[in-house]
Each structure stands twice: as structure tokens, then as C-alpha cells.
Design a protein around this motif. Structure first.
Motif, mmCIF file in Angstrom:
data_model
loop_
_atom_site.group_PDB
_atom_site.id
_atom_site.type_symbol
_atom_site.label_atom_id
_atom_site.label_comp_id
_atom_site.label_asym_id
_atom_site.label_seq_id
_atom_site.Cartn_x
_atom_site.Cartn_y
_atom_site.Cartn_z
ATOM 1 N N GLN A 154 0.836 -1.194 0.000
ATOM 2 C CA GLN A 154 0.000 0.000 0.000
ATOM 3 C C GLN A 154 0.873 1.247 0.000
ATOM 4 O O GLN A 154 2.062 1.187 0.284
ATOM 5 C CB GLN A 154 -0.911 0.005 1.228
ATOM 6 C CG GLN A 154 -1.876 -1.165 1.310
ATOM 7 C CD GLN A 154 -3.005 -1.067 0.314
ATOM 8 O OE1 GLN A 154 -3.780 -0.111 0.325
ATOM 9 N NE2 GLN A 154 -3.121 -2.057 -0.559
ATOM 10 N N SER A 155 0.234 2.384 -0.271
ATOM 11 C CA SER A 155 0.953 3.649 -0.231
ATOM 12 C C SER A 155 1.172 4.068 1.219
ATOM 13 O O SER A 155 0.728 3.395 2.152
ATOM 14 C CB SER A 155 0.169 4.725 -0.982
ATOM 15 O OG SER A 155 -1.052 4.977 -0.330
ATOM 16 N N ASN A 237 4.843 1.669 1.554
ATOM 17 C CA ASN A 237 5.622 2.782 1.013
ATOM 18 C C ASN A 237 5.694 2.754 -0.512
ATOM 19 O O ASN A 237 6.554 3.396 -1.094
ATOM 20 C CB ASN A 237 7.046 2.771 1.600
ATOM 21 C CG ASN A 237 7.756 1.447 1.361
ATOM 22 O OD1 ASN A 237 7.415 0.700 0.447
ATOM 23 N ND2 ASN A 237 8.759 1.144 2.179
ATOM 24 N N ALA A 239 4.181 3.165 -4.579
ATOM 25 C CA ALA A 239 3.379 4.134 -5.330
ATOM 26 C C ALA A 239 1.939 3.639 -5.440
ATOM 27 O O ALA A 239 1.669 2.431 -5.379
ATOM 28 C CB ALA A 239 3.968 4.314 -6.737
ATOM 29 N N ASP A 240 1.017 4.568 -5.612
ATOM 30 C CA ASP A 240 -0.396 4.203 -5.750
ATOM 31 C C ASP A 240 -0.624 3.235 -6.903
ATOM 32 O O ASP A 240 -1.545 2.416 -6.868
ATOM 33 C CB ASP A 240 -1.248 5.456 -5.963
ATOM 34 C CG ASP A 240 -1.331 6.322 -4.711
ATOM 35 O OD1 ASP A 240 -1.167 5.757 -3.610
ATOM 36 O OD2 ASP A 240 -1.554 7.527 -4.837
ATOM 37 N N THR A 243 -0.020 -0.691 -5.733
ATOM 38 C CA THR A 243 -0.664 -1.322 -4.586
ATOM 39 C C THR A 243 -1.251 -2.677 -4.970
ATOM 40 O O THR A 243 -1.691 -2.879 -6.105
ATOM 41 C CB THR A 243 -1.790 -0.435 -4.019
ATOM 42 O OG1 THR A 243 -2.782 -0.229 -5.034
ATOM 43 C CG2 THR A 243 -1.239 0.896 -3.554
#
Length: 324
Positions: A154-155, A237, A239-240, A243
Motif C-alpha cells: 500500500q501507499s 511505502n 506508489a499508488d 498497490t
């Protein structure tokens, strides 16, 4: 009739759990408590709850309450669970059950000494999607299980976390750690539910993208009976665009793939691919709460024992060891 009191009527109780206590047969939400008395009163007014308080201990003195739902952040679970059990209440406590294994063990001791019963809110055990996965595994639809590969990437601000409630989740003194402590219990408990008690486990965490002392990357391995190997990776951490939420169970004759926070199962075997679609209940904890009420009434087995939660916390503690 099981009359309930909630300690900690925050975000998780607005839709996921709170209303379900009045929708399950033989169950009624009688009172709520929250440190912010105005918010407790507001919750009671909006949800049609008769009583409210700004003091959890005042709620524990109210007449006609049979059971307590502890829905505060993890740092106060031990205090309120033990206080409720000491008074003879049955208790349903949110996950993660505690900050660490030591606290979970103290809860287990309190439960053994109490006339009350204790259930941990690993509610995905009762959702139709995961009951179907368990059924497929028991029917050996994909043969003998070889390995399980799980990824939750996840971001920095995961969309899976309740809106507006992120701050305490990244404060180890309140949550026990970072987003891993909030989200991974759902996933790891399902592995225990599917495959039983682990034979061995190990793992580590690191602060890869930040220097605040909260891990944003965790890796872990579990060996179950029948030589089943689980590998898990949690990153908070990425990027979108990168995910992912995926669990893939590989067997000798095919695979089962699903997202723990999703609504579908994909099964592949020698006959091709089959997809099962599910719609979760409006109040996602309602099936679990129904089982909890059944257990408190002596009609069902405990849907998630404190002993199972202790085992989960041992795994969490091992995986959460910071290396860098």
C-alpha cells in the motif's frame, strides 16, 4: 437476550460493528462509553442507544448489561478487557487483541479466572467469502497445499484504513506498531483458521522509507503442518500504481486466489478457471457478532479464542522485529 455495552464507540463502530448488535437475534446495544462524553452522547443519539457515558468504568457499573464490546485502540484493550472480565462480563474485543504477546497472555489468564467468556474480533472467519475458501481447501479442490504467497502493498496512507483514524495507527505506544499491526491480523488469523497451529515462523521488519521508528516493510514465513509454507510481504511505502492485496494458495492440482480485503475468489484447476463473487454484509462484523451471541448463550463454540489470538500475537511479534 444479550444486552451489550460498548467501550470506545469510535469509527469502527459506526458501520462495521455497532448497528449489528441491534440486528442480531437475541442481542441489544444498551449503552456506549467514550472518553469524549459529547461524542458518546452524539453516538447514542444517532444510533438510538438508551445510555451513554464519558467513563468506561461507569458503564461497567450499569445494571442489565451482560456483555462488553471493547473497541478502543489496542493500548487500552488489556485494561478494559481485564476490568470487564473481573466483574464477570463476557467480552468481545477488537483486533489486534493487544499491543503484544505479553498483554495477550494476561488477558488469557484473566479469562480463565473469570465467569465471563472472551472472544476476539477476527470477524473475517465468519464472512461467506472466507468460509468458501475454507470449504474449497477441505474439499481438496486444488489438491495438497504446497505454498501460500501473500502480498499487501500500500501507499504511505493506505486506502484500507478507516478515514480520519490513521494517526494512532502509526503510534507504537497506541497501536503496537504501524499499519502492519492494524491490517495483518486479518490476514494472519485467516492462515491460522485455514491451516491450524504453526510449526515454525520467523520474520523481520524495517523502516525503509522513513525515520520515525515505525516499520513500513515487513516480511515473514510460517511453516504449517503437512509442510505447508506461507510467505508474506507487507509494504506501506509503494506508489499508488503498485498497490496490491493478494493471497494465492498453490496446491498440487491448482490454485485459489483472493484479496483479504476484496470480494472474489478465483480458482484454477485442470478444468480451467472458476470465479466466485461475494457481497459483504452492510455491517461486516454482523455474522461474527451472531456467532458471539450464540457462544455467550451456550449454543455455539467460541468463534475465536484468546488462545488463538495469543498464537497470532506471537507471530506478529516475531515478524515485527525491527532490523534497520
Amino acid at each position: 437476550m444479550i444486552n451489550w455495552g460498548i467501550i470506545g464507540c469510535g469509527d469502527v463502530t459506526e458501520r462495521k460493528s455497532g448497528p449489528a448488535f441491534n440486528k442480531v437475534n437475541g442481542s441489544k446495544l444498551l449503552a456506549v462509553a467514550r472518553r469524549d462524553a459529547e461524542k458518546a452522547a452524539d453516538y447514542a443519539r444517532r444510533h438510538g442507544v438508551e445510555r451513554w457515558s464519558g467513563d468506561a468504568y461507569a458503564l461497567l457499573e450499569m445494571k442489565d448489561i451482560d456483555a462488553i464490546y471493547v473497541a478502543t485502540p489496542p493500548s487500552s484493550h488489556l485494561e478494559y478487557v481485564c476490568a470487564a472480565l473481573e466483574k464477570g462480563f463476557s467480552v468481545y474485543v477488537e483486533k489486534p487483541v493487544a499491543l503484544n504477546t505479553a498483554e495477550a497472555l494476561k488477558m488469557a489468564e484473566a479469562a480463565q479466572a473469570s465467569a465471563g467468556k472472551l472472544v476476539v474480533a477476527h470477524y473475517r472467519r465468519r464472512l461467506p467469502l472466507f468460509l468458501k475458501v475454507k470449504e474449497l481447501l477441505e474439499q481438496k479442490v486444488i489438491g495438497e497445499i504446497r505454498t501460500v504467497q501473500m502480498r499487501l502493498w500500500q501507499s504511505i496512507k493506505p486506502a484500507l484504513v478507516t478515514t480520519g483514524a490513521a494517526n494512532w495507527r502509526t503510534n507504537p505506544a497506541i497501536s503496537g506498531g504501524g499499519y502492519f499491526h492494524d491490517l495483518a491480523p486479518h490476514q494472519l488469523d485467516l492462515m491460522l483458521y485455514f491451516f491450524g497451529e504453526p510449526v515454525h515462523y520467523d520474520g523481520f521488519s524495517q523502516c525503509q522509507a522513513g525515520d520515525d521508528g515505525v516499520a513500513d516493510q515487513t516480511s515473514g514465513t510460517i511453516l504449517f503442518a503437512d509442510k505447508i509454507v506461507f510467505n508474506g510481504s507487507w509494504c506501506f511505502n509503494v506508489a499508488d500504481t503498485d498497490t496490491i492485496d493478494e493471497c494465492e494458495i498453490i496446491g498440487s492440482a491448482g490454485s485459489i486466489r483472493f484479496a483479504v480485503f476484496g470480494q472474489r475468489i478465483v480458482v484454477k484447476d485442470g478444468n480451467g478457471e472458476q470465479v466466485f463473487e461475494f457481497e459483504h454484509p452492510e455491517h461486516v462484523q454482523q455474522p461474527m457478532i451472531a456467532s458471539v451471541v450464540g457462544f455467550f448463550n451456550g449454543q455455539e463454540e467460541n468463534p475465536c479464542t484468546i488462545e488463538e489470538a495469543v498464537e497470532l500475537m506471537k507471530i506478529m511479534d516475531k515478524f515485527a522485529r525491527l532490523t534497520v
